[in-house]
Design a protein around this motif. Sequence first.
Motif, PDB file in Angstrom:
ATOM      1  N   ARG A  12       0.837  -1.212   0.000  1.00 60.44           N
ATOM      2  CA  ARG A  12       0.000   0.000   0.000  1.00 60.44           C
ATOM      3  C   ARG A  12       0.867   1.256   0.000  1.00 60.44           C
ATOM      4  NH1 ARG A  12      -3.025  -3.096   3.598  1.00 60.44           N
ATOM      5  NH2 ARG A  12      -2.254  -1.961   5.396  1.00 60.44           N
ATOM      6  N   TRP A  13       1.992   1.213   0.708  1.00 54.56           N
ATOM      7  CA  TRP A  13       2.866   2.379   0.814  1.00 54.56           C
ATOM      8  C   TRP A  13       3.600   2.643  -0.501  1.00 54.56           C
ATOM      9  CZ3 TRP A  13       8.465   2.669   1.784  1.00 54.56           C
ATOM     10  CH2 TRP A  13       8.876   3.968   2.089  1.00 54.56           C
ATOM     11  N   ILE A  14       4.179   1.608  -1.098  1.00 59.18           N
ATOM     12  CA  ILE A  14       4.928   1.766  -2.351  1.00 59.18           C
ATOM     13  C   ILE A  14       3.971   1.961  -3.521  1.00 59.18           C
ATOM     14  CG2 ILE A  14       6.533   0.651  -3.949  1.00 59.18           C
ATOM     15  CD1 ILE A  14       7.715  -0.804  -1.445  1.00 59.18           C
ATOM     16  N   ASN A  15       2.887   1.196  -3.531  1.00 57.75           N
ATOM     17  CA  ASN A  15       1.813   1.303  -4.513  1.00 57.75           C
ATOM     18  C   ASN A  15       2.303   1.189  -5.966  1.00 57.75           C
ATOM     19  OD1 ASN A  15      -0.898   1.453  -5.110  1.00 57.75           O
ATOM     20  ND2 ASN A  15      -0.850   3.677  -5.367  1.00 57.75           N
ATOM     21  N   GLN A  16       3.194   0.225  -6.207  1.00 56.93           N
ATOM     22  CA  GLN A  16       3.667  -0.018  -7.571  1.00 56.93           C
ATOM     23  C   GLN A  16       2.805  -1.099  -8.198  1.00 56.93           C
ATOM     24  OE1 GLN A  16       7.284  -2.389  -8.693  1.00 56.93           O
ATOM     25  NE2 GLN A  16       8.054  -0.328  -9.130  1.00 56.93           N
ATOM     26  N   GLY A  17       2.314  -0.824  -9.393  1.00 58.04           N
ATOM     27  CA  GLY A  17       1.440  -1.771 -10.067  1.00 58.04           C
ATOM     28  C   GLY A  17       2.164  -3.035 -10.509  1.00 58.04           C
ATOM     29  N   PRO A  23      -3.353 -10.695 -13.766  1.00 57.62           N
ATOM     30  CA  PRO A  23      -4.761 -10.873 -13.433  1.00 57.62           C
ATOM     31  C   PRO A  23      -5.176 -10.282 -12.083  1.00 57.62           C
ATOM     32  CG  PRO A  23      -3.576 -12.908 -13.056  1.00 57.62           C
ATOM     33  CD  PRO A  23      -2.589 -11.935 -13.640  1.00 57.62           C
ATOM     34  N   PHE A  24      -4.250  -9.609 -11.405  1.00 61.40           N
ATOM     35  CA  PHE A  24      -4.556  -9.030 -10.096  1.00 61.40           C
ATOM     36  C   PHE A  24      -4.469  -7.514 -10.179  1.00 61.40           C
ATOM     37  CE2 PHE A  24      -2.224 -13.045  -9.426  1.00 61.40           C
ATOM     38  CZ  PHE A  24      -3.276 -13.807  -8.960  1.00 61.40           C
ATOM     39  N   SER A  25      -5.267  -6.842  -9.374  1.00 63.87           N
ATOM     40  CA  SER A  25      -5.280  -5.376  -9.420  1.00 63.87           C
ATOM     41  C   SER A  25      -4.551  -4.740  -8.241  1.00 63.87           C
ATOM     42  CB  SER A  25      -6.721  -4.858  -9.462  1.00 63.87           C
ATOM     43  OG  SER A  25      -7.427  -5.297  -8.314  1.00 63.87           O
ATOM     44  N   ASP A  26      -4.204  -5.533  -7.219  1.00 59.64           N
ATOM     45  CA  ASP A  26      -3.507  -4.960  -6.065  1.00 59.64           C
ATOM     46  C   ASP A  26      -2.051  -4.654  -6.430  1.00 59.64           C
ATOM     47  OD1 ASP A  26      -2.947  -7.744  -6.225  1.00 59.64           O
ATOM     48  OD2 ASP A  26      -2.188  -7.707  -4.173  1.00 59.64           O
ATOM     49  N   PRO A  27      -1.392  -3.782  -5.656  1.00 63.53           N
ATOM     50  CA  PRO A  27       0.008  -3.463  -5.953  1.00 63.53           C
ATOM     51  C   PRO A  27       0.895  -4.706  -5.886  1.00 63.53           C
ATOM     52  CG  PRO A  27      -0.907  -1.905  -4.369  1.00 63.53           C
ATOM     53  CD  PRO A  27      -1.911  -3.007  -4.529  1.00 63.53           C
ATOM     54  N   GLY A  28       1.983  -4.687  -6.660  1.00 65.94           N
ATOM     55  CA  GLY A  28       2.842  -5.856  -6.748  1.00 65.94           C
ATOM     56  C   GLY A  28       4.168  -5.756  -6.027  1.00 65.94           C
ATOM     57  N   MET A  29       4.519  -4.572  -5.522  1.00 64.06           N
ATOM     58  CA  MET A  29       5.829  -4.382  -4.884  1.00 64.06           C
ATOM     59  C   MET A  29       5.679  -4.332  -3.384  1.00 64.06           C
ATOM     60  SD  MET A  29       9.116  -3.799  -5.026  1.00 64.06           S
ATOM     61  CE  MET A  29       9.827  -3.086  -6.498  1.00 64.06           C
ATOM     62  N   PRO A  30       6.335  -5.187  -2.631  1.00 66.76           N
ATOM     63  CA  PRO A  30       7.147  -6.334  -3.040  1.00 66.76           C
ATOM     64  C   PRO A  30       6.277  -7.565  -3.222  1.00 66.76           C
ATOM     65  CG  PRO A  30       7.287  -6.104  -0.678  1.00 66.76           C
ATOM     66  CD  PRO A  30       6.416  -4.970  -1.177  1.00 66.76           C
ATOM     67  N   SER A  31       6.829  -8.584  -3.862  1.00 65.36           N
ATOM     68  CA  SER A  31       6.110  -9.845  -4.030  1.00 65.36           C
ATOM     69  C   SER A  31       6.002 -10.551  -2.683  1.00 65.36           C
ATOM     70  CB  SER A  31       6.865 -10.741  -5.014  1.00 65.36           C
ATOM     71  OG  SER A  31       6.388 -12.066  -4.939  1.00 65.36           O
ATOM     72  N   SER A  32       4.772 -10.787  -2.242  1.00 65.94           N
ATOM     73  CA  SER A  32       4.588 -11.470  -0.955  1.00 65.94           C
ATOM     74  C   SER A  32       4.983 -12.942  -1.056  1.00 65.94           C
ATOM     75  CB  SER A  32       3.151 -11.316  -0.455  1.00 65.94           C
ATOM     76  OG  SER A  32       2.244 -11.772  -1.417  1.00 65.94           O
ATOM     77  N   HIS A  33       4.771 -13.570  -2.205  1.00 64.03           N
ATOM     78  CA  HIS A  33       5.187 -14.963  -2.370  1.00 64.03           C
ATOM     79  C   HIS A  33       6.710 -15.079  -2.267  1.00 64.03           C
ATOM     80  CE1 HIS A  33       1.111 -15.509  -3.906  1.00 64.03           C
ATOM     81  NE2 HIS A  33       1.293 -16.813  -3.718  1.00 64.03           N
ATOM     82  N   SER A  34       7.409 -14.169  -2.903  1.00 61.02           N
ATOM     83  CA  SER A  34       8.868 -14.173  -2.838  1.00 61.02           C
ATOM     84  C   SER A  34       9.340 -13.905  -1.415  1.00 61.02           C
ATOM     85  CB  SER A  34       9.431 -13.110  -3.795  1.00 61.02           C
ATOM     86  OG  SER A  34      10.825 -13.084  -3.759  1.00 61.02           O
ATOM     87  N   LEU A  35       8.740 -12.925  -0.763  1.00 58.98           N
ATOM     88  CA  LEU A  35       9.117 -12.572   0.602  1.00 58.98           C
ATOM     89  C   LEU A  35       8.935 -13.758   1.550  1.00 58.98           C
ATOM     90  CD1 LEU A  35       8.426  -9.251   2.370  1.00 58.98           C
ATOM     91  CD2 LEU A  35       7.972 -11.361   3.568  1.00 58.98           C
ATOM     92  N   VAL A  36       7.785 -14.384   1.509  1.00 56.43           N
ATOM     93  CA  VAL A  36       7.509 -15.496   2.421  1.00 56.43           C
ATOM     94  C   VAL A  36       8.380 -16.707   2.086  1.00 56.43           C
ATOM     95  CG1 VAL A  36       5.731 -17.139   3.139  1.00 56.43           C
ATOM     96  CG2 VAL A  36       5.191 -14.712   2.991  1.00 56.43           C
ATOM     97  N   SER A  37       8.599 -16.983   0.807  1.00 55.72           N
ATOM     98  CA  SER A  37       9.440 -18.117   0.412  1.00 55.72           C
ATOM     99  C   SER A  37      10.875 -17.942   0.893  1.00 55.72           C
ATOM    100  CB  SER A  37       9.438 -18.276  -1.112  1.00 55.72           C
ATOM    101  OG  SER A  37       8.155 -18.571  -1.574  1.00 55.72           O
ATOM    102  N   PHE A  38      11.431 -16.749   0.722  1.00 56.74           N
ATOM    103  CA  PHE A  38      12.796 -16.514   1.167  1.00 56.74           C
ATOM    104  C   PHE A  38      12.878 -16.426   2.689  1.00 56.74           C
ATOM    105  CE2 PHE A  38      13.639 -15.842  -3.241  1.00 56.74           C
ATOM    106  CZ  PHE A  38      14.964 -16.225  -3.373  1.00 56.74           C
ATOM    107  N   PHE A  39      11.850 -15.897   3.326  1.00 58.97           N
ATOM    108  CA  PHE A  39      11.810 -15.898   4.791  1.00 58.97           C
ATOM    109  C   PHE A  39      11.924 -17.336   5.292  1.00 58.97           C
ATOM    110  CE2 PHE A  39       9.720 -16.439   8.815  1.00 58.97           C
ATOM    111  CZ  PHE A  39      10.087 -15.335   9.561  1.00 58.97           C
TER     112      PHE A  39
END
Length: 141
Positions: A12-17, A23-39
């Motif tokens: 929400r803060w970065i708000n990068q499309g 197929p999704f309309s929410d912002p994409g930065m950062p990728s939550s899948h990438s974040l959780v996978s690397f976490f």
Amino acid sequence: IAATFLTDVLKRWINQGRPEGAPFSDPGMPSSHSLVSFFAAVSWMSTVGTHAGNVGRALLLGSAMTVAALRVACGYHTFAQITVGAIIGSVLGKGWSVLGSALHVSNPNATFVFAWTAYLFGSALFISKKMKSWITHEKAL
């Protein structure tokens, strides 16, 4: 679980499309899948240490990289979005492991109770938030 809530705040803060055609309309930065996978990969690598061996660590890291790469291949994220997610997830995963190790040394029983309480409370909060979002989304369809 806290990392997923942090991702929502950052999005929400970065708000990068997302990329064109995603197929999704929410912002994409950062990728939550990438974040959780690397976490998960980094925290497990930190927790198991040398017991997992090089192959185990390579599998953990390779799995996280595969999840992130597929997000780009499917057109859901840009390379920058998965990279930022990977960096944040790795830092948070290492921090979580360091904190857990320090707490465990000082009081193993309290660490056990804290970890499970945080996990169960966070899971309930996550599920309730996501279910509300999914139900609202389904009604809109």
